[in-house]
Design an enzyme around this catalytic site. Structure first.
Site, short mmCIF file in Angstrom:
data_model
loop_
_atom_site.label_atom_id
_atom_site.label_comp_id
_atom_site.label_asym_id
_atom_site.label_seq_id
_atom_site.Cartn_x
_atom_site.Cartn_y
_atom_site.Cartn_z
N SER A 40 72.96 101.51 -32.85
CA SER A 40 71.68 102.01 -33.34
C SER A 40 71.44 101.42 -34.72
O SER A 40 72.38 101.10 -35.45
CB SER A 40 71.71 103.54 -33.44
OG SER A 40 70.58 104.03 -34.15
N TYR A 65 76.22 111.21 -36.29
CA TYR A 65 75.63 110.15 -35.45
C TYR A 65 75.74 108.80 -36.13
O TYR A 65 76.15 107.81 -35.51
CB TYR A 65 74.17 110.49 -35.16
CG TYR A 65 73.50 109.55 -34.17
CD1 TYR A 65 73.56 109.80 -32.81
CD2 TYR A 65 72.81 108.43 -34.61
CE1 TYR A 65 72.93 108.95 -31.90
CE2 TYR A 65 72.20 107.58 -33.72
CZ TYR A 65 72.27 107.84 -32.36
OH TYR A 65 71.65 106.99 -31.47
#
Length: 239
Positions: A135, A148
């Site tokens: 990401s 995350y």
């Protein structure tokens, strides 16, 4: 000639589903996901895809999956580690629960290592490819996204580490998507215009790069992180 066999984790929804559908025309795609309803819907919509309910944090389930792939297909040419807890937000640091942290790390970071490890014997037989989905949050952050962001940063590092360890037999690369519209939600003009390319990303933007990295044209590429974000991580923003 037999079709190449590709395993994709988290393949029933979102970017994973888009990749599975994109690749299914030319390859035998095995999609695994913890969401059985979404998996059954996937194969109902696209009978070319095989679906198996698997928890990627379960070594026992993954071992059984690899045995099944070997017995049914006799080969495995690529692994796409896409499964993740997608919600990037956690409570403020002083409130974060260690169980939440451990779960995010287990799914988003440990599982790709474990899947790759268990698939290694099959991948070595065909000079296989591994693609990890990270990401842009590995590179930049909002508040309260520690778990995350750390997991996705770990994926980028895991990618180049695996590339060094597994070469030259296996190449390992990583894709870091930015804002990808996976459900066709209504978006404002500003959502699109803030991107340097003038639009929010589409699943096909990620899936087409996956297909390229699996192709014969990408044999000289390994250990890399490809940022696919419409240029957002290159945009300096001051308000």
């Amino acid at each position: 000639m037999n079709k190449r066999v590709v395993l994709i984790t988290g393949g029933a929804k979102g970017i994973g589903r888009g990749i599975a559908e994109y690749l299914s025309q030319d390859m035998t795609v095995i999609a695994v996901d913890i969401d059985e309803d979404a998996g059954h819907q996937l194969v109902s919509d696209n009978p070319l895809i095989r679906f198996k309910p698997v928890d990627v944090t379960s070594e026992q389930q993954l071992e059984a999956l690899v045995v099944e792939i070997k017995n049914q297909h006799g080969r495995l040419d690529a692994v796409i580690n896409n499964a993740a807890i997608a919600d990037p937000y956690n409570p403020p640091l002083e409130e974060i629960d260690i169980q939440h942290w451990n779960r995010v790390i287990a799914v988003n970071l440990t599982a790709p290592m474990l899947v790759t490890k268990l698939c290694l014997p099959l991948l070595k037989q065909n000079h296989g490819r591994v693609i990890n989905i990270a990401s842009t949050r590995a590179l930049q952050s909002e508040q309260n996204t520690e778990a995350y962001s750390a997991s996705k940063g770990g994926i980028v590092a895991l990618t180049h580490s695996l590339a060094v360890s597994l070469g030259p037999e296996i190449t390992v690369n990583c894709i870091s998507p930015g804002w990808i519209d996976v459900i066709g939600e209504p978006l404002a003009d500003y959502d699109h215009q803030q991107h340097l390319v003038g639009r929010v990303g589409k699943v096909e933007d990620i899936a087409s790069l996956v297909a390229y990295l699996l192709s014969e044209h990408a044999g000289f590429i390994t250990g890399q992180n490809f940022v696919v974000d419409g240029g957002m991580t290159k945009k300096m923003i001051y308000q």
